[in-house]
Write a protein that holds these residues in place. Structure first.
Motif, PDB file in Angstrom:
ATOM      1  N   HIS A   1       6.965   2.901  -7.321  1.00  0.00           N
ATOM      2  CA  HIS A   1       7.658   3.649  -6.473  1.00  0.00           C
ATOM      3  C   HIS A   1       8.740   3.533  -6.282  1.00  0.00           C
ATOM      4  O   HIS A   1       9.271   2.145  -6.259  1.00  0.00           O
ATOM      5  CB  HIS A   1       6.601   3.628  -5.181  1.00  0.00           C
ATOM      6  CG  HIS A   1       7.007   4.859  -4.170  1.00  0.00           C
ATOM      7  ND1 HIS A   1       7.962   4.800  -3.373  1.00  0.00           N
ATOM      8  CD2 HIS A   1       6.123   5.992  -3.950  1.00  0.00           C
ATOM      9  CE1 HIS A   1       8.046   5.961  -2.583  1.00  0.00           C
ATOM     10  NE2 HIS A   1       6.867   6.654  -2.924  1.00  0.00           N
ATOM     11  N   SER A   2       9.788   4.475  -6.100  1.00  0.00           N
ATOM     12  CA  SER A   2      11.323   4.142  -5.924  1.00  0.00           C
ATOM     13  C   SER A   2      11.465   3.112  -4.643  1.00  0.00           C
ATOM     14  O   SER A   2      12.564   2.776  -4.408  1.00  0.00           O
ATOM     15  CB  SER A   2      11.921   5.354  -5.916  1.00  0.00           C
ATOM     16  OG  SER A   2      11.452   6.317  -4.728  1.00  0.00           O
ATOM     17  N   CYS A   3      10.442   3.375  -3.628  1.00  0.00           N
ATOM     18  CA  CYS A   3      10.854   2.696  -2.546  1.00  0.00           C
ATOM     19  C   CYS A   3      10.061   1.199  -2.363  1.00  0.00           C
ATOM     20  O   CYS A   3      10.160   0.583  -1.349  1.00  0.00           O
ATOM     21  CB  CYS A   3      10.357   3.356  -1.342  1.00  0.00           C
ATOM     22  SG  CYS A   3      11.565   4.855  -0.812  1.00  0.00           S
ATOM     23  N   LEU A   4       9.582   0.630  -3.755  1.00  0.00           N
ATOM     24  CA  LEU A   4       8.918  -0.345  -3.792  1.00  0.00           C
ATOM     25  C   LEU A   4       9.627  -1.563  -4.650  1.00  0.00           C
ATOM     26  O   LEU A   4      10.203  -1.033  -5.959  1.00  0.00           O
ATOM     27  CB  LEU A   4       7.512  -0.150  -4.291  1.00  0.00           C
ATOM     28  CG  LEU A   4       6.784  -1.561  -4.858  1.00  0.00           C
ATOM     29  CD1 LEU A   4       6.602  -2.343  -3.544  1.00  0.00           C
ATOM     30  CD2 LEU A   4       5.418  -1.084  -5.440  1.00  0.00           C
ATOM     31  N   THR A   5      10.047  -2.468  -3.813  1.00  0.00           N
ATOM     32  CA  THR A   5      10.590  -3.432  -5.015  1.00  0.00           C
ATOM     33  C   THR A   5       9.620  -4.762  -5.255  1.00  0.00           C
ATOM     34  O   THR A   5       9.148  -5.186  -4.295  1.00  0.00           O
ATOM     35  CB  THR A   5      11.963  -4.132  -4.218  1.00  0.00           C
ATOM     36  OG1 THR A   5      12.851  -3.081  -4.064  1.00  0.00           O
ATOM     37  CG2 THR A   5      12.664  -5.237  -5.146  1.00  0.00           C
TER      38      THR A   5
END
Length: 212
Positions: free
Chosen positions: A41-45
């Motif tokens: 996900h783009s909001c998961l690091t």
């Protein structure tokens, strides 16, 4: 909200991460084996590291608004040591250093909350756990004390019997001897409760028992 998740590759942790992303939060997760967290996900690091690595813990906590820990001890009788307790102490120390105050985690009704009234779970569960999972019980006590003896703004949800059943959306919460809280609860509903505590002030610096 920016939320750091520990234990993100576990059965509950993966569901916590997914729930946070679905709700639009930015998530940073510390995992030992990235391959176990298959979410993208783009909001998961995702940061690879150990709980024993203070620098790695600092990297994931820095800039967070809250921390959710889905960490729990191994239930294997052969397991020894205090890795989860030591890791939780590190998390607490880093949070205090970084001035991140909100902590949400998990424990068991084997451990009492001051709001509880006398209840059979206080008598039966510690004995059963002590006989079957002595190291796990010691770890749960250690990790819980690391949080509750700190100045963190914590909520620790006590669970008894997590299941892999689908989410029901029916969540009971409260304190033993006061509220009607059962034992079984789907991991999906456990995750939903943990995430809900980001904005729910009812259980600040308390350990509610939860169930379906």
């Amino acid at each position: 909200m920016r939320v750091t998740v520990f234990g993100a590759s576990g059965a509950v942790g993966r569901l916590v991460v997914q729930q946070l992303l679905d709700d639009g939060h930015e998530v940073t997760a510390l995992v030992r084996t990235p391959g176990k967290l298959t979410l993208g996900h783009s909001c998961l690091t995702v940061i690879t590291g150990q709980l024993s690595d203070c620098d790695a813990v600092e990297r994931v906590v820095s800039g967070a608004d809250a921390v959710i820990s889905a960490l729990g001890p191994s239930l294997k009788r052969s397991t020894t040591g205090s890795q989860v307790t030591d890791g939780t102490r590190t998390i607490v120390q880093v949070m205090e250093k970084q001035q991140v105050t909100r902590f949400i985690g998990l424990a068991t009704p084997s451990l009492a909350d001051p709001h509880d009234k006398p209840h059979w779970k206080h008598k039966v569960l510690p004995v059963m756990a002590g006989l079957m999972f002595p190291n796990a019980l010691a770890e749960l006590k250690g990790m819980t004390e690391a949080v509750t003896r700190s100045d963190l703004d914590y909520t620790i949800a006590r669970i008894t019997n997590p299941t892999d059943k689908p989410a029901t959306g029916r969540i009971r919460s409260g304190f033993l001897g006061h509220d009607k809280v059962g034992s079984a609860m789907s991991r999906a509903d456990i995750a939903a409760f943990l995430v809900s505590q980001l904005t729910d002030p009812r259980y600040r610096r308390a350990m509610p028992a939860i169930s379906n």
